[in-house]
Design an enzyme around this catalytic site. Structure first.
Site, PDB file in Angstrom:
ATOM      1  N   GLU A 115       0.871  -1.189   0.000  1.00 36.26           N
ATOM      2  CA  GLU A 115       0.000   0.000   0.000  1.00 36.26           C
ATOM      3  C   GLU A 115       0.901   1.230   0.000  1.00 36.26           C
ATOM      4  O   GLU A 115       1.854   1.302   0.770  1.00 36.26           O
ATOM      5  CB  GLU A 115      -0.925  -0.028   1.226  1.00 36.26           C
ATOM      6  N   ASP A 168      -5.534  -4.702  -7.685  1.00 34.54           N
ATOM      7  CA  ASP A 168      -6.766  -3.923  -7.506  1.00 34.54           C
ATOM      8  C   ASP A 168      -6.455  -2.427  -7.422  1.00 34.54           C
ATOM      9  O   ASP A 168      -6.680  -1.786  -6.396  1.00 34.54           O
ATOM     10  CB  ASP A 168      -7.431  -4.427  -6.196  1.00 34.54           C
TER      11      ASP A 168
HETATM   12  C1  LIG Z   1      -9.195  -0.182  -4.635  1.00 36.65           C
HETATM   13  S1  LIG Z   1      -8.165   0.190  -3.276  1.00 36.65           S
HETATM   14  C2  LIG Z   1      -7.717  -1.387  -2.649  1.00 36.65           C
HETATM   15  C3  LIG Z   1      -8.817  -2.168  -1.990  1.00 36.65           C
HETATM   16  C4  LIG Z   1      -8.394  -3.499  -1.473  1.00 36.65           C
HETATM   17  N1  LIG Z   1      -7.668  -4.265  -2.481  1.00 36.65           N
HETATM   18  C5  LIG Z   1      -9.596  -4.298  -1.041  1.00 36.65           C
HETATM   19  O1  LIG Z   1     -10.128  -5.088  -1.838  1.00 36.65           O
HETATM   20  O2  LIG Z   1      -9.998  -4.145   0.116  1.00 36.65           O
HETATM   21  C6  LIG Z   1      -6.676   0.678  -4.072  1.00 36.65           C
HETATM   22  C7  LIG Z   1      -5.561   1.076  -3.094  1.00 36.65           C
HETATM   23  O3  LIG Z   1      -4.340   1.140  -3.829  1.00 36.65           O
HETATM   24  C8  LIG Z   1      -3.540   2.168  -3.266  1.00 36.65           C
HETATM   25  N2  LIG Z   1      -2.526   2.488  -4.284  1.00 36.65           N
HETATM   26  C9  LIG Z   1      -2.618   3.318  -5.349  1.00 36.65           C
HETATM   27  N3  LIG Z   1      -1.524   3.229  -6.128  1.00 36.65           N
HETATM   28  C10 LIG Z   1      -0.715   2.299  -5.543  1.00 36.65           C
HETATM   29  C11 LIG Z   1       0.536   1.725  -5.890  1.00 36.65           C
HETATM   30  N4  LIG Z   1       1.193   2.096  -7.009  1.00 36.65           N
HETATM   31  N5  LIG Z   1       1.043   0.779  -5.086  1.00 36.65           N
HETATM   32  C12 LIG Z   1       0.392   0.383  -3.964  1.00 36.65           C
HETATM   33  N6  LIG Z   1      -0.807   0.886  -3.583  1.00 36.65           N
HETATM   34  C13 LIG Z   1      -1.348   1.833  -4.364  1.00 36.65           C
HETATM   35  C14 LIG Z   1      -4.523   3.238  -2.926  1.00 36.65           C
HETATM   36  O4  LIG Z   1      -3.983   4.095  -1.937  1.00 36.65           O
HETATM   37  C15 LIG Z   1      -5.724   2.413  -2.420  1.00 36.65           C
HETATM   38  O5  LIG Z   1      -5.666   2.259  -1.035  1.00 36.65           O
END
Ligand SMILES: C[S@@+](CC[C@H](N)C(=O)[O-])C[C@H]1O[C@@H](n2cnc3c(N)ncnc32)[C@H](O)[C@@H]1O
Length: 289
Positions: A115, A168
């Site tokens: 994250e 995701d």
């Molecule tokens: C859709 S949410 C994830 C939800 C989680 N997978 C669930 O099902 O409960 C996407 C997350 O990715 C994070 N994020 C965005 N770009 C990212 C990156 N390059 N690497 C890791 N996390 C990232 C965002 O901060 C956000 O918290």
């Protein structure tokens, strides 16, 4: 800049499709006693109180997880999902993928969760430390404050090399679609037997650039030479201004019968969610075809 916060969407229709699929993958991995390793490239905060200001803003859970409240599942996959989700739902919480993963995995399995958001990561740490008090897996759950795409390449192939990846992203930027394709391609060059669950939004033509980028991404992933299917849940007609009218998962190297288990579970979900909800599953590629 990262502005997406999953708390606004927790427990919505997209979470149900994504988490059922992911649980189906983990359930199959558990059929053998051999350990496995899973990766959650975009983990979010781990779990979400549904009484938070963000969750209450649009109450997306009302047309999602709330509709499953009184369901007695016939499908084994939906039953597994309800077993994890229901006690938390009763406590006013929707579990994110990290909590679902931790509750589903066993002591011999390992999880890596990435994250990158500066406030979501500490929330993930806090929620997972509370969560891990109740499970025997805490030593094997690794939380990484780093880019999920970069980590996916750096940390694979794992040992042992049985396992799966949940991808995701928030898709706030159009460039994320291309990043997914590049990362999945690079990862498969290192870890050819990984199972991948890739979530994507179904957006109406108002967001035409993203619609095209998404189609290109699914098309490219389906051409990597691996067996894969896409499964989609729509909750509204696809009119120009509909916005996100549903979502899909592209599953690469799916486990045996995942398509059938998911279809059975989603049929029950659609019935509970109402007439405007539709599920479809299409094979994009069979490895030997
Ligand atoms: C859709 S949410 C994830 C939800 C989680 N997978 C669930 O099902 O409960 C996407 C997350 O990715 C994070 N994020 C965005 N770009 C990212 C990156 N390059 N690497 C890791 N996390 C990232 C965002 O901060 C956000 O918290």
């Amino acid at each position: 800049m990262l502005s997406y916060r999953h708390a606004f969407h927790a427990g919505n229709h997209a979470d149900i499709l994504k988490h059922l699929t992911w649980l189906g993958v983990i359930s199959h991995l558990k059929q053998k006693t051999k350990p496995f390793v899973v990766f959650d490239t975009h983990a979010g905060a781990g779990e979400y109180p549904l009484s938070s200001e963000q969750a209450l803003m649009n109450r997306e859970f009302d047309s999602g997880i709330a509709r499953l409240e009184n369901l007695t599942p016939a499908s084994a996959l939906l039953n597994d999902y309800q077993t994890i989700v229901n006690p938390l739902w009763q406590a006013g919480i929707y579990p994110g993928s990290p909590v679902i993963t931790t509750m589903a995995m066993r002591g011999q399995d390992t999880a890596h969760m990435m994250e990158l958001h500066p406030t979501e990561f500490p929330a993930l740490q806090k929620n997972m430390s509370e969560q891990n008090k109740q499970t025997p897996t805490s030593a094997n759950v690794h939380l990484h404050y780093r880019d999920g795409f970069e980590a996916l390449i750096a940390l694979t192939p794992p040992t042992p090399n049985r396992g799966a990846v949940l991808i995701d992203p928030p898709y706030e930027q159009k460039s994320e679609y291309e990043k997914v394709t590049q990362s999945v391609d690079a990862m498969f060059r290192r870890w050819h037997n990984a199972q991948v669950v890739l979530w994507y939004p179904l957006l109406s033509d108002r967001a035409k650039d993203k619609v095209l980028a998404c189609q290109t991404m699914i098309n490219s992933v389906s051409k990597l030479g691996k067996t894969c299917f896409s499964a989609e849940l729509t909750v509204a007609p696809n009119t120009y201004d509909a916005g996100m009218y549903g979502s899909g998962v592209c599953v690469v190297n799916p486990s045996w019968q995942l398509d059938e288990h998911l279809t059975q579970a989603m049929k029950e979900v659609c019935k509970a969610m109402g007439e405007s909800t539709h599920f479809s599953l299409n094979w994009l590629k069979h490895e030997n075809s």
